[in-house]
Scaffold this motif. Structure first.
Motif, PDB file in Angstrom:
ATOM      1  N   UNK A 355       0.831  -1.213   0.000  1.00  0.00           N
ATOM      2  CA  UNK A 355       0.000   0.000   0.000  1.00  0.00           C
ATOM      3  C   UNK A 355       0.862   1.259   0.000  1.00  0.00           C
ATOM      4  N   UNK A 356       1.935   1.232   0.753  1.00  0.00           N
ATOM      5  CA  UNK A 356       2.824   2.386   0.797  1.00  0.00           C
ATOM      6  C   UNK A 356       3.485   2.599  -0.560  1.00  0.00           C
ATOM      7  N   UNK A 357       3.913   1.533  -1.190  1.00  0.00           N
ATOM      8  CA  UNK A 357       4.565   1.660  -2.500  1.00  0.00           C
ATOM      9  C   UNK A 357       3.595   2.204  -3.546  1.00  0.00           C
ATOM     10  N   UNK A 358       2.332   1.758  -3.484  1.00  0.00           N
ATOM     11  CA  UNK A 358       1.326   2.157  -4.475  1.00  0.00           C
ATOM     12  C   UNK A 358       0.420   3.279  -3.951  1.00  0.00           C
ATOM     13  N   UNK A 359       0.897   4.054  -3.005  1.00  0.00           N
ATOM     14  CA  UNK A 359       0.029   5.013  -2.312  1.00  0.00           C
ATOM     15  C   UNK A 359      -0.646   6.016  -3.249  1.00  0.00           C
ATOM     16  N   UNK A 360      -0.062   6.290  -4.407  1.00  0.00           N
ATOM     17  CA  UNK A 360      -0.643   7.254  -5.341  1.00  0.00           C
ATOM     18  C   UNK A 360      -1.440   6.585  -6.454  1.00  0.00           C
ATOM     19  N   UNK A 361      -1.781   5.311  -6.256  1.00  0.00           N
ATOM     20  CA  UNK A 361      -2.496   4.536  -7.291  1.00  0.00           C
ATOM     21  C   UNK A 361      -3.802   3.996  -6.688  1.00  0.00           C
ATOM     22  N   UNK A 362      -4.897   4.742  -6.791  1.00  0.00           N
ATOM     23  CA  UNK A 362      -6.155   4.370  -6.119  1.00  0.00           C
ATOM     24  C   UNK A 362      -6.670   2.982  -6.488  1.00  0.00           C
ATOM     25  N   UNK A 363      -6.561   2.601  -7.754  1.00  0.00           N
ATOM     26  CA  UNK A 363      -7.068   1.286  -8.156  1.00  0.00           C
ATOM     27  C   UNK A 363      -6.279   0.160  -7.494  1.00  0.00           C
ATOM     28  N   UNK A 364      -4.988   0.353  -7.349  1.00  0.00           N
ATOM     29  CA  UNK A 364      -4.169  -0.676  -6.698  1.00  0.00           C
ATOM     30  C   UNK A 364      -4.496  -0.732  -5.211  1.00  0.00           C
ATOM     31  N   UNK A 365      -4.678   0.419  -4.582  1.00  0.00           N
ATOM     32  CA  UNK A 365      -5.039   0.447  -3.156  1.00  0.00           C
ATOM     33  C   UNK A 365      -6.353  -0.282  -2.938  1.00  0.00           C
ATOM     34  N   UNK A 366      -7.308  -0.090  -3.834  1.00  0.00           N
ATOM     35  CA  UNK A 366      -8.587  -0.804  -3.725  1.00  0.00           C
ATOM     36  C   UNK A 366      -8.349  -2.313  -3.768  1.00  0.00           C
ATOM     37  N   UNK A 367      -7.511  -2.762  -4.705  1.00  0.00           N
ATOM     38  CA  UNK A 367      -7.219  -4.183  -4.831  1.00  0.00           C
ATOM     39  C   UNK A 367      -6.548  -4.725  -3.568  1.00  0.00           C
ATOM     40  N   UNK A 368      -5.595  -3.981  -3.032  1.00  0.00           N
ATOM     41  CA  UNK A 368      -4.900  -4.416  -1.811  1.00  0.00           C
ATOM     42  C   UNK A 368      -5.863  -4.466  -0.635  1.00  0.00           C
ATOM     43  N   UNK A 369      -6.737  -3.492  -0.534  1.00  0.00           N
ATOM     44  CA  UNK A 369      -7.702  -3.480   0.571  1.00  0.00           C
ATOM     45  C   UNK A 369      -8.653  -4.681   0.510  1.00  0.00           C
ATOM     46  N   UNK A 370      -9.017  -5.102  -0.696  1.00  0.00           N
ATOM     47  CA  UNK A 370      -9.846  -6.305  -0.833  1.00  0.00           C
ATOM     48  C   UNK A 370      -9.118  -7.522  -0.273  1.00  0.00           C
TER      49      UNK A 370
END
Length: 405
Positions: A355-370
């Motif tokens: 999440x920290x690495x992709x912090x500026x990528x909302x779609x990736x954060x959504x995937x990680x949160x799932x």
């Protein structure tokens, strides 16, 4: 590696899904492979172990569509002969190993049958009934070219091979995360335990094929990860001393693949073209056996691992990676540790790092949160599958395979 590159989220995707064919009683089919001339519908160890092989796709959406089309074609064809596809990594009931027909390759392909006969002699046929999903991936060639130009190196094939080789070490080291998040085969038919046994079995694993009862060699492979050449030489060392029949018998959760035909000779000659992840269970909770969200997350997982610093993959770390992989395949994680951390904490910690690495990528954060949501009580696939199948694995799983949930 800049996440702002227009090529960073692109890639090439492929899936291979193994699925057993069963007859109208939910028992292993004994009819010949029904697709002898279709390269996308092959077979694995058993004559009844159908392997769906998608074409290489440019997006995950097109990959899922390709899998859907192959799945529909396969199901329609086998339904015409009163058969079904068994949508679980663990097999249905069988009486003895005599009920397991080895794939009947002939002619120029008879060497494949000979190889399977060798596997039978070494491991028995039961373990070969485990079915799974392999995810093949390569980064966009334009991204690799950009990274190559930035590296100031002068051999593109070597740079590309080294990139995937370094990535394979990271995948091997962190394969436990995908097992933790996607394991989906906790219960099984007791015929896996011995002849003429029946009933629902559970021995404490979330995924039998990733657990200590699964696809592993009878020794812990120690490979030389200092270079691809040394890596291949160390594999041949096990073949020369009789520990392996061929490189394909090396049962690890990740493989490096060359362009074209998959062989060590092609890997040496042509370098690495893509990477294969081999730890996904068939998930009976979804008709295709795998969720789009999990493939998408696997893509981001590989992107994250690519940027991690290289490391010396010592024999000790290799053994620890296998222990961690097997630990992640436990159903009850209460007292399970990964790298000396409680398993759930280890998983959430790695997801937080992503999440920290992709912090500026909302779609990736959504995937990680799932994925993070799965690590709360009752949300792992294995827990949902257990609730669905534990009272009668054979009957309930056959109903799902027939489309009657």
């Amino acid at each position: 590696m800049s996440l702002k590159s227009k090529y960073i989220f692109k890639g090439r995707f492929g899936l291979e899904r193994e699925t057993l064919r069963v007859d109208s009683r939910g028992r292993l089919s004994h009819t010949p492979h029904p697709f002898p001339d279709d390269a996308h519908l092959d077979r694995d160890f058993c004559e009844n172990q159908l392997e769906l092989i998608t074409p290489v796709c440019e997006s995950i959406d097109s990959l899922m569509l390709a899998l859907h089309k192959l799945d529909a074609k396969a199901k329609e064809s086998v339904r015409a002969i009163d058969e079904y596809l068994w949508m679980n990594s663990n097999p249905p009931h069988f009486e003895t190993e005599k009920d397991i027909p080895i794939a009947k390759f002939k002619g120029d392909l008879s060497f494949k049958r000979d190889y399977r006969l060798n596997l039978e002699r070494r491991y028995g046929k039961r373990i070969m009934l485990y079915s799974g999903i392999h995810f093949n991936f390569s980064f966009d060639e334009r991204l690799i070219h950009k990274l190559y130009e930035e590296s100031k190196q002068n051999d593109y094939k070597k740079f590309k091979t080294d990139l995937y080789f370094r990535l394979s070490k990271q995948v091997a080291r962190y394969s436990w995360l995908l097992v933790l998040l996607t394991a989906a085969s906790p219960v099984y038919d007791k015929s896996l335990d011995g002849d003429s046994l029946s009933g629902t079995g559970f021995c404490g694993f979330s995924s039998l094929r990733s657990s200590e009862r699964g696809y592993w060699n009878r020794f812990i492979p120690v490979l030389d990860y200092r270079s691809l050449e040394r890596y291949i030489k160390s594999i041949y060392g096990y073949i020369e001393d009789g520990s392996l029949f061929s490189p394909g018998e090396l049962y690890l959760p990740v493989r490096l693949k060359p362009p074209g035909s998959n062989s060590i000779d092609h890997l040496i000659e042509n370098g690495v073209d893509h990477i294969e992840l081999r730890m996904f269970d068939i998930n009976p909770l979804t008709p295709l056996g795998i969720y789009r969200d999990d493939i998408e997350f696997a893509h981001y997982y590989l992107m994250y691992l690519l940027q991690l610093p290289d490391f010396d993959f010592t024999p000790e770390l290799q053994a620890q990676a296998i222990r961690n992989h097997k630990a992640a395949a436990m159903y009850d994680l209460t007292d399970i540790t990964i790298n000396d951390y409680p398993a759930i904490d280890a998983g959430l910690g790695l997801l937080d790092d992503m999440s920290e690495y992709f912090r500026d990528c909302p779609d990736v954060i959504r995937s990680i949160n799932l994925q993070k949501q799965k690590l709360h009580d009752g949300n792992r696939y294995c827990e949902k599958v257990y609730a669905l199948l534990a009272d009668n694995y054979q009957e309930n799983m056959f109903n799902i395979s027939k489309g009657k949930e």
